[in-house]
Motif scaffolding. Structure first.
Motif, PDB file in Angstrom:
ATOM      1  N   MET A   1      13.328  30.806   4.686  1.00 29.36           N
ATOM      2  CA  MET A   1      12.087  30.057   4.506  1.00 29.36           C
ATOM      3  C   MET A   1      11.015  30.580   5.471  1.00 29.36           C
ATOM      4  N   VAL A   2       9.840  30.872   4.918  1.00 33.20           N
ATOM      5  CA  VAL A   2       8.733  31.370   5.734  1.00 33.20           C
ATOM      6  C   VAL A   2       7.832  30.202   6.116  1.00 33.20           C
ATOM      7  N   TYR A   3       7.568  30.067   7.409  1.00 35.76           N
ATOM      8  CA  TYR A   3       6.711  28.991   7.903  1.00 35.76           C
ATOM      9  C   TYR A   3       5.311  29.523   8.180  1.00 35.76           C
ATOM     10  N   ILE A   4       4.318  28.639   8.056  1.00 32.48           N
ATOM     11  CA  ILE A   4       2.954  29.008   8.445  1.00 32.48           C
ATOM     12  C   ILE A   4       2.868  28.841   9.959  1.00 32.48           C
ATOM     13  N   THR A   5       2.799  29.953  10.645  1.00 34.79           N
ATOM     14  CA  THR A   5       2.735  29.936  12.115  1.00 34.79           C
ATOM     15  C   THR A   5       1.360  30.414  12.578  1.00 34.79           C
ATOM     16  N   GLU A   6       1.071  30.153  13.832  1.00 36.49           N
ATOM     17  CA  GLU A   6      -0.190  30.608  14.412  1.00 36.49           C
ATOM     18  C   GLU A   6      -0.267  32.127  14.385  1.00 36.49           C
ATOM     19  N   GLU A   7       0.870  32.753  14.632  1.00 29.20           N
ATOM     20  CA  GLU A   7       0.929  34.225  14.639  1.00 29.20           C
ATOM     21  C   GLU A   7       0.615  34.788  13.250  1.00 29.20           C
ATOM     22  N   LEU A   8       1.173  34.138  12.206  1.00 30.60           N
ATOM     23  CA  LEU A   8       0.926  34.592  10.836  1.00 30.60           C
ATOM     24  C   LEU A   8      -0.563  34.501  10.506  1.00 30.60           C
ATOM     25  N   ILE A   9      -1.183  33.405  10.870  1.00 32.52           N
ATOM     26  CA  ILE A   9      -2.611  33.241  10.584  1.00 32.52           C
ATOM     27  C   ILE A   9      -3.444  34.232  11.397  1.00 32.52           C
ATOM     28  N   ARG A  10      -3.068  34.449  12.648  1.00 27.22           N
ATOM     29  CA  ARG A  10      -3.803  35.419  13.479  1.00 27.22           C
ATOM     30  C   ARG A  10      -3.746  36.824  12.871  1.00 27.22           C
ATOM     31  N   ARG A  11      -2.569  37.185  12.354  1.00 29.37           N
ATOM     32  CA  ARG A  11      -2.428  38.511  11.719  1.00 29.37           C
ATOM     33  C   ARG A  11      -3.361  38.631  10.523  1.00 29.37           C
ATOM     34  N   GLU A  34       6.948  28.017   1.748  1.00 25.32           N
ATOM     35  CA  GLU A  34       7.488  26.875   0.999  1.00 25.32           C
ATOM     36  C   GLU A  34       6.825  25.554   1.349  1.00 25.32           C
ATOM     37  N   ARG A  35       5.957  25.567   2.354  1.00 21.59           N
ATOM     38  CA  ARG A  35       5.292  24.319   2.724  1.00 21.59           C
ATOM     39  C   ARG A  35       3.929  24.590   3.353  1.00 21.59           C
ATOM     40  N   ILE A  36       2.928  23.788   2.944  1.00 18.98           N
ATOM     41  CA  ILE A  36       1.610  23.890   3.560  1.00 18.98           C
ATOM     42  C   ILE A  36       1.612  23.020   4.819  1.00 18.98           C
ATOM     43  N   GLU A  37       1.342  23.626   5.951  1.00 19.46           N
ATOM     44  CA  GLU A  37       1.321  22.870   7.205  1.00 19.46           C
ATOM     45  C   GLU A  37       0.445  23.582   8.237  1.00 19.46           C
ATOM     46  N   HIS A  38      -0.029  22.793   9.203  1.00 22.15           N
ATOM     47  CA  HIS A  38      -0.783  23.265  10.375  1.00 22.15           C
ATOM     48  C   HIS A  38      -2.207  23.746  10.093  1.00 22.15           C
ATOM     49  N   ILE A  39      -2.463  24.282   8.895  1.00 23.52           N
ATOM     50  CA  ILE A  39      -3.766  24.897   8.610  1.00 23.52           C
ATOM     51  C   ILE A  39      -4.915  23.927   8.874  1.00 23.52           C
ATOM     52  N   ASP A  40      -4.732  22.664   8.473  1.00 24.98           N
ATOM     53  CA  ASP A  40      -5.841  21.707   8.615  1.00 24.98           C
ATOM     54  C   ASP A  40      -6.088  21.295  10.066  1.00 24.98           C
ATOM     55  N   ARG A  41      -5.184  21.655  10.950  1.00 25.69           N
ATOM     56  CA  ARG A  41      -5.392  21.385  12.379  1.00 25.69           C
ATOM     57  C   ARG A  41      -5.951  22.610  13.105  1.00 25.69           C
ATOM     58  N   TRP A  42      -5.507  23.785  12.678  1.00 23.61           N
ATOM     59  CA  TRP A  42      -5.882  25.019  13.370  1.00 23.61           C
ATOM     60  C   TRP A  42      -7.163  25.653  12.843  1.00 23.61           C
ATOM     61  N   PRO A  57       5.896  23.685  -3.345  1.00 21.80           N
ATOM     62  CA  PRO A  57       6.141  22.675  -4.363  1.00 21.80           C
ATOM     63  C   PRO A  57       5.157  21.502  -4.337  1.00 21.80           C
ATOM     64  N   ARG A  58       4.375  21.410  -3.249  1.00 23.33           N
ATOM     65  CA  ARG A  58       3.546  20.209  -3.083  1.00 23.33           C
ATOM     66  C   ARG A  58       2.235  20.519  -2.363  1.00 23.33           C
ATOM     67  N   ILE A  59       1.148  19.887  -2.820  1.00 24.06           N
ATOM     68  CA  ILE A  59      -0.140  20.004  -2.135  1.00 24.06           C
ATOM     69  C   ILE A  59      -0.162  18.955  -1.023  1.00 24.06           C
ATOM     70  N   GLU A  60      -0.267  19.405   0.205  1.00 21.58           N
ATOM     71  CA  GLU A  60      -0.244  18.480   1.340  1.00 21.58           C
ATOM     72  C   GLU A  60      -0.905  19.119   2.560  1.00 21.58           C
ATOM     73  N   ASN A  61      -1.229  18.264   3.528  1.00 24.34           N
ATOM     74  CA  ASN A  61      -1.751  18.717   4.833  1.00 24.34           C
ATOM     75  C   ASN A  61      -3.004  19.585   4.731  1.00 24.34           C
ATOM     76  N   LEU A  62      -3.892  19.212   3.818  1.00 24.91           N
ATOM     77  CA  LEU A  62      -5.168  19.938   3.695  1.00 24.91           C
ATOM     78  C   LEU A  62      -6.360  18.992   3.832  1.00 24.91           C
TER      79      LEU A  62
END
Length: 209
Positions: A1-11, A34-42, A57-62
């Motif tokens: 599972m690939v997570y949305i990390t700060e490093e991924l967004i920085r790249r 597999e999950r939308i997370e952190h973007i709306d905070r960072w 699978p789901r629209i969330e955290n936006l």
């Protein structure tokens, strides 16, 4: 599972000197996310977000992305349109080729008063009788649906028959939900049987040695 990390967004923010807090556009497509997370905070300044071709699978955290104008979630596993009320500036939403079968969930987009373009091509709900009529009537702010402009006369016709169309859509949703549950159960059974058969062969091979 690939997570949305700060490093991924920085790249993905090289064009912004790898600074993510003032980022206005980011592309996270084809990452097996597999999950939308952190973007709306960072990335509160985001205007354009590409998340197509993932496993979401789901629209969330936006909801905190107040400036988001364009969201691309094409080619994912989304079944329901939800949780976008907080995206006050949203103008374009692309959900091409997902699994949206709950057509009535488009009504959650009523709050997105600036929404002008919506793409639902390749979703099960587009096969429903009255699909286009329903969406056009339910979302009066829309100008384009699936790449085709909505004319004034089309909107008037759609709104006149909305209640009847809504009833027909609900019936088709219930039928779709029933079929979908059957498919999921069948897939789960098939997976279980496959595992059992594999175990059987495995032990037979051991016994034969």
């Amino acid at each position: 599972m690939v997570y949305i990390t700060e490093e991924l967004i920085r790249r993905r923010a090289e064009h912004n000197d790898c600074e993510i807090f003032s980022l206005e556009e980011v592309s996270l497509h084809q990452q097996d996310i597999e999950r939308i997370e952190h973007i709306d905070r960072w990335c509160r300044e985001l205007k354009i977000l590409y998340l197509q071709n993932n496993l979401i699978p789901r629209i969330e955290n936006l909801g905190r992305l107040k400036k988001l104008e364009y969201l691309n979630l094409a080619l994912n596993n989304i079944e329901v349109i939800e949780n976008l009320e907080g995206c006050e500036s949203l103008q374009k939403l692309d959900l091409t080729v997902n699994f949206v079968g709950l057509l009535s969930s488009v009504e959650s987009l009523k709050h997105n008063i600036h929404l002008r373009e919506l793409f639902l091509v390749g979703n099960p709900c587009t096969e429903f009788q009255g699909y286009r009529q329903y969406v056009v009537a339910a979302l009066p702010q829309l100008k384009w649906l699936d790449g085709t402009e909505i004319s004034r006369s089309e909107r008037i016709r759609a709104s006149q028959g909305l209640e009847q169309t809504r009833k027909r859509v609900r019936e088709q949703e219930n039928e779709y939900r029933r079929r979908r549950e059957e498919q999921k159960e069948e897939a789960a059974r098939g997976k279980k049987e496959k595992k059992t058969r594999f175990d059987g062969r495995w032990y037979t091979d051991i016994n034969n040695t």
